[in-house]
Design a protein around this motif. Structure first.
Motif, PDB file in Angstrom:
ATOM      1  N   VAL A  16      21.015  43.167  21.855  1.00 59.70           N
ATOM      2  CA  VAL A  16      20.136  41.925  22.347  1.00 59.70           C
ATOM      3  C   VAL A  16      19.495  40.793  21.093  1.00 59.70           C
ATOM      4  O   VAL A  16      18.654  41.491  20.421  1.00 59.70           O
ATOM      5  N   LEU A  17      19.518  39.698  21.113  1.00 57.70           N
ATOM      6  CA  LEU A  17      18.769  39.176  20.525  1.00 57.70           C
ATOM      7  C   LEU A  17      17.386  38.746  21.670  1.00 57.70           C
ATOM      8  O   LEU A  17      17.177  38.517  22.030  1.00 57.70           O
ATOM      9  N   TRP A  18      15.772  39.244  20.431  1.00 59.71           N
ATOM     10  CA  TRP A  18      15.194  38.885  21.115  1.00 59.71           C
ATOM     11  C   TRP A  18      13.764  38.631  20.538  1.00 59.71           C
ATOM     12  O   TRP A  18      14.156  38.562  19.060  1.00 59.71           O
ATOM     13  N   CYS A  19      13.834  37.041  20.603  1.00 57.87           N
ATOM     14  CA  CYS A  19      12.811  36.388  19.222  1.00 57.87           C
ATOM     15  C   CYS A  19      11.146  36.424  20.179  1.00 57.87           C
ATOM     16  O   CYS A  19      11.094  35.649  21.277  1.00 57.87           O
ATOM     17  N   ILE A  20      10.728  35.940  19.252  1.00 56.23           N
ATOM     18  CA  ILE A  20       9.465  35.827  19.084  1.00 56.23           C
ATOM     19  C   ILE A  20       8.239  35.361  18.048  1.00 56.23           C
ATOM     20  O   ILE A  20       8.638  34.952  17.379  1.00 56.23           O
ATOM     21  N   THR A  21       7.440  35.056  18.594  1.00 58.74           N
ATOM     22  CA  THR A  21       6.400  34.439  17.695  1.00 58.74           C
ATOM     23  C   THR A  21       5.169  35.213  17.404  1.00 58.74           C
ATOM     24  O   THR A  21       3.905  35.611  16.786  1.00 58.74           O
ATOM     25  N   ARG A  22       5.432  36.900  17.975  1.00 59.70           N
ATOM     26  CA  ARG A  22       3.837  37.594  17.398  1.00 59.70           C
ATOM     27  C   ARG A  22       4.481  38.843  17.681  1.00 59.70           C
ATOM     28  O   ARG A  22       5.326  39.755  18.369  1.00 59.70           O
ATOM     29  N   PRO A  23       4.789  39.623  16.599  1.00 64.00           N
ATOM     30  CA  PRO A  23       5.331  41.119  16.456  1.00 64.00           C
ATOM     31  C   PRO A  23       4.304  41.896  17.329  1.00 64.00           C
ATOM     32  O   PRO A  23       3.672  43.237  16.596  1.00 64.00           O
ATOM     33  N   ASP A  24       4.163  42.056  18.524  1.00 58.71           N
ATOM     34  CA  ASP A  24       3.236  42.765  19.325  1.00 58.71           C
ATOM     35  C   ASP A  24       3.713  44.094  20.405  1.00 58.71           C
ATOM     36  O   ASP A  24       3.777  44.122  20.866  1.00 58.71           O
ATOM     37  N   LEU A  25       5.739  43.621  20.581  1.00 62.11           N
ATOM     38  CA  LEU A  25       6.710  44.822  20.883  1.00 62.11           C
ATOM     39  C   LEU A  25       6.445  45.607  20.913  1.00 62.11           C
ATOM     40  O   LEU A  25       6.710  46.212  19.275  1.00 62.11           O
ATOM     41  N   PHE A  26       6.395  46.751  21.397  1.00 62.76           N
ATOM     42  CA  PHE A  26       6.595  48.372  21.751  1.00 62.76           C
ATOM     43  C   PHE A  26       8.231  48.781  21.937  1.00 62.76           C
ATOM     44  O   PHE A  26       7.923  49.297  22.838  1.00 62.76           O
ATOM     45  N   ALA A  27       9.109  48.926  20.474  1.00 56.24           N
ATOM     46  CA  ALA A  27       9.928  49.436  21.046  1.00 56.24           C
ATOM     47  C   ALA A  27      10.056  50.417  21.792  1.00 56.24           C
ATOM     48  O   ALA A  27      10.698  51.099  22.490  1.00 56.24           O
ATOM     49  N   PRO A  28       9.531  51.748  21.292  1.00 57.85           N
ATOM     50  CA  PRO A  28       9.535  52.848  22.659  1.00 57.85           C
ATOM     51  C   PRO A  28       9.251  52.702  23.615  1.00 57.85           C
ATOM     52  O   PRO A  28      10.244  52.923  24.603  1.00 57.85           O
ATOM     53  N   ALA A  29       8.789  51.601  24.422  1.00 55.48           N
ATOM     54  CA  ALA A  29       8.586  51.376  25.970  1.00 55.48           C
ATOM     55  C   ALA A  29      10.087  50.998  26.207  1.00 55.48           C
ATOM     56  O   ALA A  29      10.240  50.466  27.538  1.00 55.48           O
ATOM     57  N   LEU A  30      10.360  49.375  25.491  1.00 58.67           N
ATOM     58  CA  LEU A  30      11.320  48.741  25.341  1.00 58.67           C
ATOM     59  C   LEU A  30      12.726  50.258  26.005  1.00 58.67           C
ATOM     60  O   LEU A  30      13.457  50.044  27.085  1.00 58.67           O
ATOM     61  N   ALA A  31      13.085  51.386  24.737  1.00 60.51           N
ATOM     62  CA  ALA A  31      13.511  52.063  25.506  1.00 60.51           C
ATOM     63  C   ALA A  31      13.677  52.855  26.699  1.00 60.51           C
ATOM     64  O   ALA A  31      14.673  53.233  27.145  1.00 60.51           O
ATOM     65  N   GLN A  32      11.722  53.002  26.774  1.00 54.06           N
ATOM     66  CA  GLN A  32      11.953  53.239  28.250  1.00 54.06           C
ATOM     67  C   GLN A  32      12.394  52.813  29.350  1.00 54.06           C
ATOM     68  O   GLN A  32      13.012  53.523  30.777  1.00 54.06           O
ATOM     69  N   SER A  33      12.796  51.306  29.011  1.00 58.24           N
ATOM     70  CA  SER A  33      13.457  50.492  30.021  1.00 58.24           C
ATOM     71  C   SER A  33      14.901  50.932  29.859  1.00 58.24           C
ATOM     72  O   SER A  33      15.328  49.354  30.119  1.00 58.24           O
ATOM     73  N   GLY A  34      15.785  51.243  28.865  1.00 53.33           N
ATOM     74  CA  GLY A  34      16.810  51.703  29.309  1.00 53.33           C
ATOM     75  C   GLY A  34      17.333  50.716  27.616  1.00 53.33           C
ATOM     76  O   GLY A  34      18.734  50.756  27.185  1.00 53.33           O
ATOM     77  N   LEU A  35      16.421  49.896  27.020  1.00 52.68           N
ATOM     78  CA  LEU A  35      16.720  49.544  25.904  1.00 52.68           C
ATOM     79  C   LEU A  35      16.773  49.747  24.666  1.00 52.68           C
ATOM     80  O   LEU A  35      16.060  49.844  23.989  1.00 52.68           O
ATOM     81  N   ALA A  36      17.739  50.552  24.216  1.00 55.33           N
ATOM     82  CA  ALA A  36      17.698  51.311  22.637  1.00 55.33           C
ATOM     83  C   ALA A  36      17.766  50.091  21.330  1.00 55.33           C
ATOM     84  O   ALA A  36      18.215  49.072  21.446  1.00 55.33           O
ATOM     85  N   PRO A  37      15.995  50.640  20.574  1.00 58.43           N
ATOM     86  CA  PRO A  37      16.174  50.412  19.449  1.00 58.43           C
ATOM     87  C   PRO A  37      17.372  50.073  19.026  1.00 58.43           C
ATOM     88  O   PRO A  37      17.304  48.056  17.984  1.00 58.43           O
ATOM     89  N   ASP A  38      18.322  49.957  18.161  1.00 60.10           N
ATOM     90  CA  ASP A  38      19.629  50.114  17.951  1.00 60.10           C
ATOM     91  C   ASP A  38      20.408  49.510  18.404  1.00 60.10           C
ATOM     92  O   ASP A  38      21.467  48.758  17.711  1.00 60.10           O
ATOM     93  N   ARG A  39      19.726  48.422  19.785  1.00 62.79           N
ATOM     94  CA  ARG A  39      20.397  47.433  19.472  1.00 62.79           C
ATOM     95  C   ARG A  39      20.461  46.494  20.418  1.00 62.79           C
ATOM     96  O   ARG A  39      20.637  44.607  20.324  1.00 62.79           O
ATOM     97  N   VAL A  40      18.839  46.427  19.512  1.00 64.66           N
ATOM     98  CA  VAL A  40      17.584  44.877  19.402  1.00 64.66           C
ATOM     99  C   VAL A  40      18.381  44.505  18.607  1.00 64.66           C
ATOM    100  O   VAL A  40      17.449  44.495  16.859  1.00 64.66           O
TER     101      VAL A  40
END
Length: 250
Positions: A80-104
């Motif tokens: 999954v390609l995730w394009c941002i303008t500010r580095p405020d994503l919280f990877a553990p929260a994304l993982a809790q929604s099923g999106l593992a860090p090694d996929r992003v």
């Protein structure tokens, strides 16, 4: 060769050539009958652009919108390609929604224009499961370009609308080429019989659906497989099929 036979032969050849390049459109079901029934073909169209925003302009609803997008991306195959303008994503929260860090794959750039350029390239690639664009403004021209790229590759594109200033939020009401438009708001969690916090709940509004109708749903937030769920008190009650309330035609 008789004229009729020649024309029929030409038509058959054109059909044969066209079928090689014709991409079979598929969908990504939510797995909730009440939601999928509102979407053409029974799910979220792949090879298309979809918009997601928070129901309010604050950070809480904005975070819920990001997790909703993450849940969709989690149920696709591939990176999954995730394009941002500010580095405020919280990877553990994304993982809790099923999106593992090694996929992003994160791409941080300076402005919306560069985000759109990166997303366009990502959608053209064709080997990604989903491409997410965190942007404030999305014009009809830009959205058409993204939708065209998504359709050509079969990759799902997610425009996650985030605003730094109050004035930018009004842009969400402007028309775009997105196939669906979603608005996510946080609701109180279910009260537990013991101390603690229950599974998060969202008001999920489908405010635009091409070839479909708008509706809203009260759902439990994405689990660690990226799936939403009907709250138990709604799923078990008589008439639960009507949880998706009808809105105006889109």
């Amino acid at each position: 060769m008789p004229m009729v036979s020649a024309i029929e032969s030409l038509r058959a050849e054109i059909e044969r050539i066209g079928s090689k390049n014709r991409r079979v459109k598929s969908v990504l079901p939510f797995g909730i009958d009440e939601v999928d029934a509102r979407l053409p073909a029974g799910g979220l169209a792949l090879g298309a652009l979809h918009e997601v925003a928070g129901g309010g302009n604050g950070a809480i609803d904005g975070a819920a919108a990001a997790l909703f997008a993450a849940g969709i991306a989690a149920r696709t195959r591939g990176k999954v390609l995730w394009c941002i303008t500010r580095p405020d994503l919280f990877a553990p929260a994304l993982a809790q929604s099923g999106l593992a860090p090694d996929r992003v794959l994160y791409v941080e750039v300076g402005d919306d224009k560069t985000v759109l350029a990166c997303v366009e390239e990502g959608l053209r690639h064709g080997g990604l499961g989903a491409v997410v664009a965190e942007i404030a403004r999305l014009s009809m021209t830009s959205s058409r370009r993204l939708a065209h790229c998504a359709e050509g590759s079969g990759t799902v594109g997610l425009a996650l609308r985030r605003w730094r200033r109050q004035t930018e939020a009004a842009d969400f009401g402007q028309p775009t080429a997105a196939t669906t438009r979603w608005r996510i708001s946080v609701l109180p969690s279910e009260t537990l019989p013991v101390p603690g916090v229950g599974r998060h709940r969202w008001l999920v509004e489908l405010i635009r659906c091409r070839a479909g109708e708008s509706a809203d749903f009260e759902l439990e937030a994405c689990d660690d497989t990226g799936r939403l769920a009907l709250p138990s008190n709604l799923a078990d009650r008589p008439g639960a099929k009507e949880v998706g309330r009808r809105g105006a035609s889109a």
